[in-house]
Design an enzyme around this catalytic site. Structure first.
Site: not given
Length: 448
Positions: A275, A280
């Protein structure tokens, strides 16, 4: 009298066989449960019901060891479905295709469930023995040749040398309506209901504004105590040797928000395929966080620099390995007030690099549509293959995801520490807290 020991030995041998079968079934049951949890984390379909909005074609995987299967539990109906131990792979019918087909997790036919971790809130429960096993399985699985190899790259593109790259895929405006819309429970336990494209359009949660794609959190009434939101994933994968460039004007902000632009492996179930969190953050805290999540064995060799602060070094599961951008305008209200910015990420055999530029600082070659990495300068985050082998820990194709959740495992857990006040439930219930919880995306492009 002398026959009795022989009889006893026969009985004991039979009991041993029964015990062996019992233990084998119990091991399979545990593997099945772990595999199901991984599909929930990755956000894959829970079963093959007709209600599933994604069309899928099933094909079982068998070998000399027989077909390996696992159980998936439907959270809404409590039904348990046994299906082959496969990984869902999106197959495009043209650029906008969104059908699904299953492929084996490894060419050997073995289940790769030992390579998988539990979902975010229970990752620490995995034993060290499972972690050792997962690293080995991930390495074995990655040795197989990709069915859709990345296009050959020029040496200039691969090394960031002279010469620009060529656009291979681009999405802007209504193109994002061709992405896949996730409609299952939030794997990170946020207070959101992810809804379909048709529902999102009818509720004005997706659409175009001044040519940009707008994706919002609902400011209407709660539905089952949660707010409607949107999570989308790309129908075309980001491949090794390609540069991903996201031109974003506005990202969701406010206490309780948790937006992200990220990717997961398209071949192996999370986290075996890796990932990559490109953009974010939570609760409007200034500065973006760049993170990798992998199986055991991947570490980050990079150190803090004038532009980024190195956080955790171990990339396994949670919390993963991260850099914190020192520039306040790389995330949150400062990003929005500056008029947005550009994120770029490049993935090849040498590792992963991520850059960020505020809108007024973007390299000329990106503006001109022919990115030249030699002009990019030092990345905000560098994850080198020398301490995290790309072939082992990352699929050569990554699925791009954009979503906004509320509270959940990160934003909710750090809510008060990030300067927010009140209760989580009251914050979610007050729609005015999410007036600025929307994306405005100019484009997402892939270059090779």
């Amino acid at each position: 009298m002398y026959a009795q020991p022989a009889i006893l030995l026969s009985v004991l041998a039979l009991a041993g066989e029964v015990l062996s079968v019992s233990l084998s079934e119990e091991g399979a049951r545990q593997n099945h449960a772990r595999q199901a949890r991984m599909h929930r984390r990755r956000g894959l379909p829970a079963n093959d019901s007709e209600a599933n909005p994604c069309k899928r074609e099933a094909s079982s995987s068998s070998s000399s060891k027989g077909t390996t299967s696992f159980r998936i539990k439907d959270a809404s109906t409590k039904n348990v479905t046994v299906i082959p131990a496969t990984s869902y792979i999106r197959q495009g019918n043209g650029e906008n295709g969104n059908s699904w087909t299953r492929q084996p997790l490894s060419e050997s036919g073995d289940s790769s469930s030992d390579a998988l971790s539990d979902e975010r809130t229970s990752l620490q429960e995995e034993s060290s023995a499972e972690s050792d096993s997962s690293s080995g399985v991930a390495s074995s699985s990655s040795s197989s040749t990709s069915s859709s190899a990345a296009p050959a790259q020029s040496s200039a593109a691969s090394t960031g040398g002279s010469g620009g790259m060529t656009q291979v895929t681009s999405w802007s405006g209504s193109d994002f309506e061709s992405w896949d819309y996730f409609t299952y429970d939030d794997p990170t336990h946020g207070d959101v209901n992810y809804i379909s494209l048709s529902d999102a359009k009818s509720q004005n949660l997706v659409g175009t504004q001044d040519g940009m794609f707008k994706m919002s959190v609902s400011t209407g009434d709660l539905v089952n105590g949660k707010r409607n939101s949107v999570r989308i994933s790309s129908p075309t994968h980001w491949k090794k040797g390609q540069l991903l460039v996201a031109d974003i004007n506005h990202i969701p902000e406010g206490c309780g928000t948790w937006p992200a632009l990220w990717s997961i492996g398209a071949k192996r179930a999370w986290p075996a395929g890796g990932e990559i969190d490109i953009l974010e953050g939570v609760n409007s805290v200034a500065g973006n966080t760049y993170t990798l999540h992998t199986t055991a064995g991947c570490t980050m060799s990079g150190q803090s620099s004038s532009s980024s602060l190195a956080l955790t070094q171990d990339c396994q599961y949670q919390p993963g390995c991260s850099y914190k951008d020192r520039a306040d305008n790389s995330y949150g209200p400062d990003f929005n007030s500056a008029g947005g910015g550009f994120y770029a990420s490049f993935m090849d055999d040498s590792g992963i690099k991520i850059w960020f530029w505020s809108v007024n600082d973007v390299p000329a070659s990106i503006k001109n549509g022919s990115p030249n990495m030699a002009e990019f300068g030092t990345p905000k985050a560098t994850f080198e293959s020398s301490t995290c082998d790309m072939g082992t820990f990352f699929d050569e194709e990554q699925m791009i995801i954009i979503n906004t959740t509320l509270m959940g495992d990160w934003a909710g857990a750090t809510f008060w520490n990030n300067g927010c006040s009140g209760t989580l439930a009251a914050t979610v219930a007050d729609s005015s807290n999410f007036d600025n919880a929307y994306w405005l995306i100019n484009s997402v492009k892939l270059y090779a």
